[in-house]
Design an enzyme around this catalytic site. Structure first.
Site, PDB file in Angstrom:
ATOM      1  CD  GLU A 185       2.497  -6.907   0.342  1.00 56.42           C
ATOM      2  OE1 GLU A 185       2.492  -5.654   0.299  1.00 56.42           O
ATOM      3  OE2 GLU A 185       2.933  -7.540   1.320  1.00 56.42           O
ATOM      4  CG  HIS A 242       8.200  -6.769   2.720  1.00 54.92           C
ATOM      5  ND1 HIS A 242       7.381  -7.815   2.348  1.00 54.92           N
ATOM      6  CD2 HIS A 242       7.389  -5.676   2.767  1.00 54.92           C
ATOM      7  CE1 HIS A 242       6.138  -7.372   2.195  1.00 54.92           C
ATOM      8  NE2 HIS A 242       6.121  -6.070   2.449  1.00 54.92           N
ATOM      9  CD  GLU A 243       8.368  -2.181   4.169  1.00 59.67           C
ATOM     10  OE1 GLU A 243       7.916  -1.430   3.274  1.00 59.67           O
ATOM     11  OE2 GLU A 243       7.628  -2.923   4.861  1.00 59.67           O
ATOM     12  CG  HIS A 283       6.667  -2.326  -0.846  1.00 58.98           C
ATOM     13  ND1 HIS A 283       5.586  -2.628  -1.648  1.00 58.98           N
ATOM     14  CD2 HIS A 283       6.455  -2.970   0.339  1.00 58.98           C
ATOM     15  CE1 HIS A 283       4.749  -3.420  -0.972  1.00 58.98           C
ATOM     16  NE2 HIS A 283       5.251  -3.652   0.231  1.00 58.98           N
TER      17      HIS A 283
END
Lengths: 499, 499
Positions: free
Chosen positions: A292, A262-263, A266
């Site tokens: 996001e 997830h990170e 980003h």
């Protein structure tokens, strides 16, 4: 002359932008290595940077130069877009009186502390007066910023520029209408999923190494970034200095692994911004929702997909000998288990959006005077009952679970769901443009997907507004169709239902 | 009115000061955790902070307020001292044209790279043109700053405010005259010291734990500071956020341990500044020399003393089983071995000052046109021969060994020796004021010494100029007597000579 004004504005903006980067570095430090006793000093440092940036962007000089630059007719697309962002930033920051900004800044640490205490003591009443104060100040801020229909729009604009809440309302209500019955059917007819085999013991070191390998495969550049641990995973920084964090659960490999991915999503966005936009108004992510979308796309559309685990299952089994006998299908189902739950950050991909809906409706209602914050626990529980079919046994697991409102972040929550929708629509377009995407993922090759995202999203920075960007890349305005179709396909597969 | 001007000035200074703290945080990050690819971005960030601080301190507003404040007669001692420092900062920063400041800033990374390459290739000629440029720009800077007797004073003032180089010259020449024969006697008559028993194998983990315990005992507050590793040990930060670093040599426990104690001394100074001076011109260390006195006092006067090792020898033997049979006297002698050597940073406490003398004479001579930089290698070698009785076999181990000049740090070196002299004089005064200091050290209790330093030095910040502070605390102006007497006592003891 006007072009001279333009370049002067860009020089001024570059200081504003670079001081923002500095603030990110010290913010990262605060959440990773800063000694605890330095908290007060750090608060002062951060507020000084904030004040300097505020003075810089709202200065008379910027105002005059904007006037001068606006007289120029022959601007390129990049110049027009840069000026539009700079003007927006100048006008919004100038609209709110410094006194109010400082009042909000002073309230924030107090309200965060009050929230922590109230949550710990499971006592909403003690938090209520401060929460009311937070909403009151944000209402004042909205009044100063101005809005067409609802004060909520003025706040949403900070996180999802250009999207009126009416539009968000339409999209998210459409989404809710289709998700609620889908969840209901899975709960009633889907049968149990066993996640026992992925809840064993896993050393932090091995989890770290596994995650690092996945990040390397995704294309994260460790020469221009790093990874650390922190209480809550986050990504900070931009361009050549992008840092992500994760946390480890020794009994469950999901939290760390999916935080990495997830990170990582980003982080790839930030590392992929175009060098020529560095320090300009265009050299930033276009919206929180689109940011996001990048984390969700990698975490869910890629990281929870069958092709992904076709590639990584053997590696997983080699890394953790206690998983030697876990079958691929078992893994895939376990990573995609749907279960209505109380806590947003632990929710699965499908029900997650219903958690967001609750918050969106409540904060919008409160801003419009339709929800009285005194009734928050009851309103909250009622929404959970209606959308998820469950009722929180306590306010700590209910309306006090999120830090956002105590930080004054009102209008932030919808960007999480918008991110899911952007992600699904982008992935649909990527599948259209790229040959055999699943085949590449199955081989652990993410280069074509990353290049596609770089070319279509990352490198564009803020050249277009979010929805405009979406139309250019996917051919359609943002909607819930792609997401619903993705959910239907995946969970029909996982649960053996015709959803 | 004037008091109003005073408080406005303090507000302005506080931003200047706090932005300096921010610069320290990102500087620490650069030397510890920053990803390598971020170097260029970090350079830009740091130069933006520098430019903002320069603008802030040199502004017309500060100038006008200083004029207004100077008309006030009824100022307290703190206010007068604050204004003196602020005026000095304003005048010095305003004196140097921004163009020259930027030229120096641009040259620095280039000259550091050139120095690294020249040292690696052992080739002074390729570095000469850039070194000449560095000295040329610093000469220009000195011209702008102004000076009474020699341009060198204008540079020394940056590091040892208030000390004219004539004064430094007198003190350091007096020191040299007494050190050279002392070193000669030890070399000729002192007999060998065996440091074999402290050059065994030591795990980094154990060295870390040992050093951490010593730091805790010294009174370093880990709630308001931290320790890390870096290529070169340093201390950064102030007040509640003070960070030191060390490096490890697995075959020698001295480098890490004495770096811990040395940097710990710097760190205690910063942690001991008075809270009421925070963000004001007085809330900083008074000079580089006094800063160095704190590190030297702890490293040498305490850390290499017999009472210190009476306390730590048993702990050392428990920590490293391979040192089980090393006798206390053996340890003490090994930690105090005197040996003229080529490399400053590896020098013992006694010969260290002769290394400094070489640099001081050369940089002062070059600034005054008495030393031609073309002859640097020969001048350097000649000094080493005369003061230390040895000749460097190469420029890498000779005049190219230090980074300082490539960074434009001219006038910095003398503060190392001044630090030794301040330290000896302070320690003499502490022994006078405190009962049985050695007895406390022997018990590993450093609290009385730290309190004495806190009260007399740390908490004073910049309330007095360095020499004035010294007179108030020790009753005498700075001189070499205390240091010589300390050296004579210690090395007579270590070498069994009547020095």
């Amino acid at each position: 002359m006007a072009n001279d004004a333009y370049s002067k504005l860009m020089d001024l903006y570059s200081e504003y932008s670079i001081m923002g980067q500095v603030d990110m570095v010290i913010g990262w430090d605060q959440n990773t290595y800063m000694p605890p006793g330095a908290a007060e000093m750090r608060g002062v440092q951060s507020s000084i940077i904030g004040a300097m940036r505020h003075r810089a962007i709202t200065s008379r000089k910027v105002k005059d130069l904007l006037k001068e630059a606006s007289r120029e007719k022959e601007l390129t697309e990049v110049q027009r877009s840069s000026l539009r962002w700079l003007r927006r930033e100048h006008e919004r920051k100038s609209a709110v009186p410094e006194k109010l900004v400082m009042e909000m800044a002073r309230l924030e640490p107090v309200s965060i502390q009050a929230w922590i205490k109230a949550r710990r003591e499971n006592d909403f009443r003690q938090f209520l007066p401060i929460l009311e104060k937070v909403f009151e100040l944000r209402s004042k801020m909205a009044e100063h910023l101005g809005f067409a229909k609802t004060p909520y729009d003025a706040l949403l604009e900070d996180f999802e520029p250009g999207m009126a809440s009416g539009r968000a309302d339409t999209i998210l209500k459409g989404l809710r209408a289709r998700l609620v019955p889908m969840v209901k059917r899975i709960v009633e007819e889907g049968g149990p999923v066993d996640d026992g085999p992925i809840r064993k013991g896993y050393s932090e070191k091995k989890q770290y190494e596994f995650g690092k390998q996945v990040l390397l495969d995704m294309g994260f550049d460790f020469n221009r970034g790093r990874m650390d641990t922190s209480a809550h995973p986050f990504t900070s920084g931009t361009y050549d200095d992008v840092r992500l964090t994760t946390r480890f659960d020794r009994k469950d490999l999901r939290p760390a692994l999916f935080a990495f991915i997830h990170e990582g999503g980003h982080a790839l966005y930030e590392q992929g911004l175009a060098k020529e936009f560095y320090g300009t108004p265009l050299g930033e992510a276009v919206s929180y929702g689109v940011h996001e979308s990048q984390s969700r796309l990698w975490e869910n559309q890629v990281g929870r997909s069958l092709p992904f685990w076709k590639h990584y299952a053997p590696f997983l089994r080699r890394t953790y000998p206690n998983m030697k006998s876990v079958r691929l299908e078992h893994l895939y189902r376990a990573f995609n288990m749907v279960r209505p739950s109380l806590i947003r950050v632990e929710a699965d991909e499908l029900t997650y959006n219903l958690h967001i809906m609750v918050r969106f409706e409540i904060e919008k209602g409160a801003m419009e005077g339709k929800v009285d914050l005194k009734d928050l626990p009851e309103v909250w529980d009622d929404c959970y009952e209606r959308y998820l079919g469950i009722t929180p046994p306590s306010v700590s697991q209910g309306c006090l679970q999120d830090i956002h409102w105590s930080m004054g972040l009102i209008g932030y929550f919808p960007t999480y769901s918008l991110g899911n929708l952007y992600a699904a629509q982008l992935m649909e377009a990527a599948r259209r443009d790229l040959r055999d995407l699943d085949g590449s993922i199955e081989k652990g090759r993410f280069g074509t997907l990353l290049s596609w995202l770089r070319g279509n999203v990352h490198s564009k920075g803020r050249l277009y507004m979010a929805e405009d960007l979406m139309k250019r890349v996917t051919g359609k305005p943002l909607g819930e169709e792609a997401f619903i179709s993705y959910m239907r396909t995946k969970f029909s597969d996982v649960y053996g239902l015709a959803l």
